[in-house]
Structures are given as C-alpha cells and as structure tokens.
Design an enzyme around this catalytic site. Structure first.
Site, PDB file in Angstrom:
ATOM      1  N   THR A 168      -6.851   1.845   9.400  1.00 52.16           N
ATOM      2  CA  THR A 168      -6.043   2.912   9.984  1.00 52.16           C
ATOM      3  C   THR A 168      -6.881   3.864  10.837  1.00 52.16           C
ATOM      4  OG1 THR A 168      -4.780   2.800   7.927  1.00 52.16           O
ATOM      5  CG2 THR A 168      -4.205   4.543   9.456  1.00 52.16           C
TER       6      THR A 168
ATOM      7  N   ASP B 153      -0.607  -4.948   3.301  1.00 52.09           N
ATOM      8  CA  ASP B 153      -1.226  -3.773   3.913  1.00 52.09           C
ATOM      9  C   ASP B 153      -0.656  -3.667   5.330  1.00 52.09           C
ATOM     10  OD1 ASP B 153      -2.763  -1.668   4.798  1.00 52.09           O
ATOM     11  OD2 ASP B 153      -4.638  -2.438   3.983  1.00 52.09           O
TER      12      ASP B 153
ATOM     13  N   ASP C 138      -6.120  -4.764   0.534  1.00 50.52           N
ATOM     14  CA  ASP C 138      -7.224  -4.827   1.502  1.00 50.52           C
ATOM     15  C   ASP C 138      -7.822  -6.228   1.609  1.00 50.52           C
ATOM     16  OD1 ASP C 138      -7.339  -1.976   2.091  1.00 50.52           O
ATOM     17  OD2 ASP C 138      -8.184  -1.716   0.090  1.00 50.52           O
TER      18      ASP C 138
ATOM     19  N   GLU D 117       0.827  -1.215   0.000  1.00 50.15           N
ATOM     20  CA  GLU D 117       0.000   0.000   0.000  1.00 50.15           C
ATOM     21  C   GLU D 117       0.853   1.254   0.000  1.00 50.15           C
ATOM     22  OE1 GLU D 117      -3.750   2.024   2.334  1.00 50.15           O
ATOM     23  OE2 GLU D 117      -2.450   0.682   3.444  1.00 50.15           O
TER      24      GLU D 117
ATOM     25  N   ILE E 261      -1.086  -1.530   7.801  1.00 46.04           N
ATOM     26  CA  ILE E 261      -2.153  -1.360   8.790  1.00 46.04           C
ATOM     27  C   ILE E 261      -3.463  -1.203   8.037  1.00 46.04           C
ATOM     28  CG2 ILE E 261      -3.118  -0.020  10.694  1.00 46.04           C
ATOM     29  CD1 ILE E 261      -0.335   0.961  11.376  1.00 46.04           C
ATOM     30  N   ASP E 262      -4.295  -2.226   8.084  1.00 43.98           N
ATOM     31  CA  ASP E 262      -5.641  -2.130   7.530  1.00 43.98           C
ATOM     32  C   ASP E 262      -6.567  -1.719   8.668  1.00 43.98           C
ATOM     33  OD1 ASP E 262      -7.510  -2.449   5.348  1.00 43.98           O
ATOM     34  OD2 ASP E 262      -8.327  -4.127   6.473  1.00 43.98           O
TER      35      ASP E 262
END
Length: 285
Positions: free
Chosen positions: A103, A98, A227, A77, A100-101
C-alpha cells in the site's frame, strides 16, 4: 476430518473464476494508483496504510467468490481489521485475500503493488493469483500445473549458495521497535554474504520475483496470511522452496518463512539466520 480431495475440474473452476475477478479489479486499482491520493488512514502504525481502494477491491473479490462458491470462507485483510477477529484456517475452501499488498508503494506511485488472492483447501494452498496492474504483471498458479507470468511459464533460478544470490529483505520492518534488533542482525548476516540485497515493499510480489529467478531468496517474519498465501503457491509451483525460518514446515497462518530457489540455498539462508540470532554483543533498540 478433512474434505475429499478436490477434482481437477473443480480446482480449475476456482482458478478461472478467481482470475476473472482479479482482472476485473485491475482497472479500479490502476485508477487509484494514477490518482496517488494522500487521504489515507493509519491502521495501526504509520507505515501500515490503507486507502479506500483496499476496501472496495476486497468487497468486489469477496462478493464475487462467495456468489460463485457459496461453500467458501474468506480471510481478508480489511475484513479482519474491521471485525477485529483472529482468523482461523479450517478444511473448508478458504480464500485468503490482500486487496492491495504494498500500500505504501501504491500511495507513492512506486510500481510494486498488487492484488493477491490465494485459495486453501484442507489447509493446503492450491491456487494463487497476484496482479500488479501498474507494471502489467499477472502471476498465477494452481496446484500441479506450474506457475505463470502473463500466461508464460516461469521457474526459479538454480542458485544454491548465498554468495551467488540476490536476497530480498523487507528493510522497512526495522521501523517496528519490537522486531528491530532481530531484523537488523539478520539483514547484516544475509546482506554481507549475498551478491546483492533488494527491498520491494510487497511480500506477495517478492515471492513472485523469487519464482521468476529475478531474486534467489527471501526471508520475512511477522506478516499476515494474506501477505504470503498466493505467493507461496506460485513460488512452489515454479520449483522453489517455502519453509519455516527454522527449516520446518511452512504455516500460512503464521508465515515466518525462508523462501528460496533451491533447497540448498534455503539451508544456507537458515544457517546464517541462526548465526544472526547468536549475536549478543550489541542490541539495536
């Protein structure tokens, strides 16, 4: 021309190394979560936030995976945002990351946020690891070996009809004017027929909650590969279904999808989405 099939031992090696690296990042993510900093930057929209922890976690994962597996490619990402390039999936082993999915949850100290790492080989998802340190949830799967939560096997529910189902939907997508009308109409159709509707703010974790049977179905569009990638293999290894919104084959690079515990429920959800698409009497702008 695709690469030869991957051996079981090599696939296990990919899984083990990725799992170790994700766990290494956990304390760092937890540190940021506890600080609950508000000095985030706006990437493209006010609800799409990035923190310093995104970049640093992605760097740890990328450097570790490329060092262990030099043949690897990376779709990340933060890297994609920085380079402004359009990611492409080839047959090469490709890590889809990702850092940090969820956020917004992370910044607001809501314990639905995670590190998500998927691996595709020959354009097929084969490994998925999703780690939510604030809630101590570690989901993992590798092709042909089932899915796990904290090392224990997980499986989807057996729900086949929406009137028995808890549906997950990303209500926050209604912020975006370009997709507002579509999402309001689909949410109306699905939520009015389901037993319950939930919004968790993390696509990766929502796929895992379908994998554990905590939810029964999930519909989402207009997201990015990172994601969905890891969650898709975890859900399918738990016995669930991931398909395109129209019922066709799921494409991780354009992950418009219906995810469900059973094929019958997926068809039920798709039918209601089709009904929603036919609503023309009013428009949500």
């Amino acid at each position: 021309m695709s690469n030869p099939p991957i051996s079981e031992s090599k696939l296990k090696e990919y899984y083990d190394v990725a799992l170790k690296l994700v766990l290494k990042c956990g304390p760092f993510m937890q540190e940021g979560y506890q600080k609950a900093k508000t000095d985030f930057k706006v990437k493209s929209d006010f609800y799409d936030l990035v923190t310093v922890y995104d970049k640093q976690i992605e760097d740890i994962l990328t450097e570790g995976l490329v060092a262990a597996f030099p043949e690897s490619l990376i779709i990340g990402e933060e890297e994609s945002a920085a380079s402004k390039r359009q990611a492409e999936l080839t047959d090469a082993p490709t890590w889809i990351i990702d850092p940090i999915d969820g956020t917004t949850n992370f910044i607001h100290r809501i314990p639905h946020c995670c590190i998500s790492v998927g691996l595709a080989i020959n354009k097929e998802l084969v490994v998925g690891i999703i780690y939510n340190p604030p809630a101590n949830e570690l989901f993992s799967a590798w092709k042909g070996h089932g899915a796990f939560l904290n090392g224990e096997p997980i499986s989807t529910s057996k729900v086949t009809t929406i009137n028995q189902a808890v549906i997950a939907y990303e209500i926050s997508l209604i912020h975006a004017a370009a997709v507002r009308d579509k999402n309001v109409k689909r949410l109306y159709k699905l939520a009015s027929n389901a037993t319950g509707t939930r919004c968790f703010g993390s696509a990766a974790l929502t796929l895992c909650y379908v994998a554990t049977g905590q939810c029964d179905a999930y519909h989402v569009e207009d997201l990015k590969p990172w994601d969905i990638a890891a969650g898709a293999i975890i859900l399918t290894e738990a016995g669930g279904i991931v398909c395109h919104t129209n019922g066709g084959k799921f494409d991780v690079m354009k992950p418009d999808c219906v995810c469900a515990s059973t094929e019958e429920l997926a068809k039920n959800v798709i039918s209601l989405i089709e009904e929603a698409n036919q609503i023309t009497g009013y428009t949500f702008k």
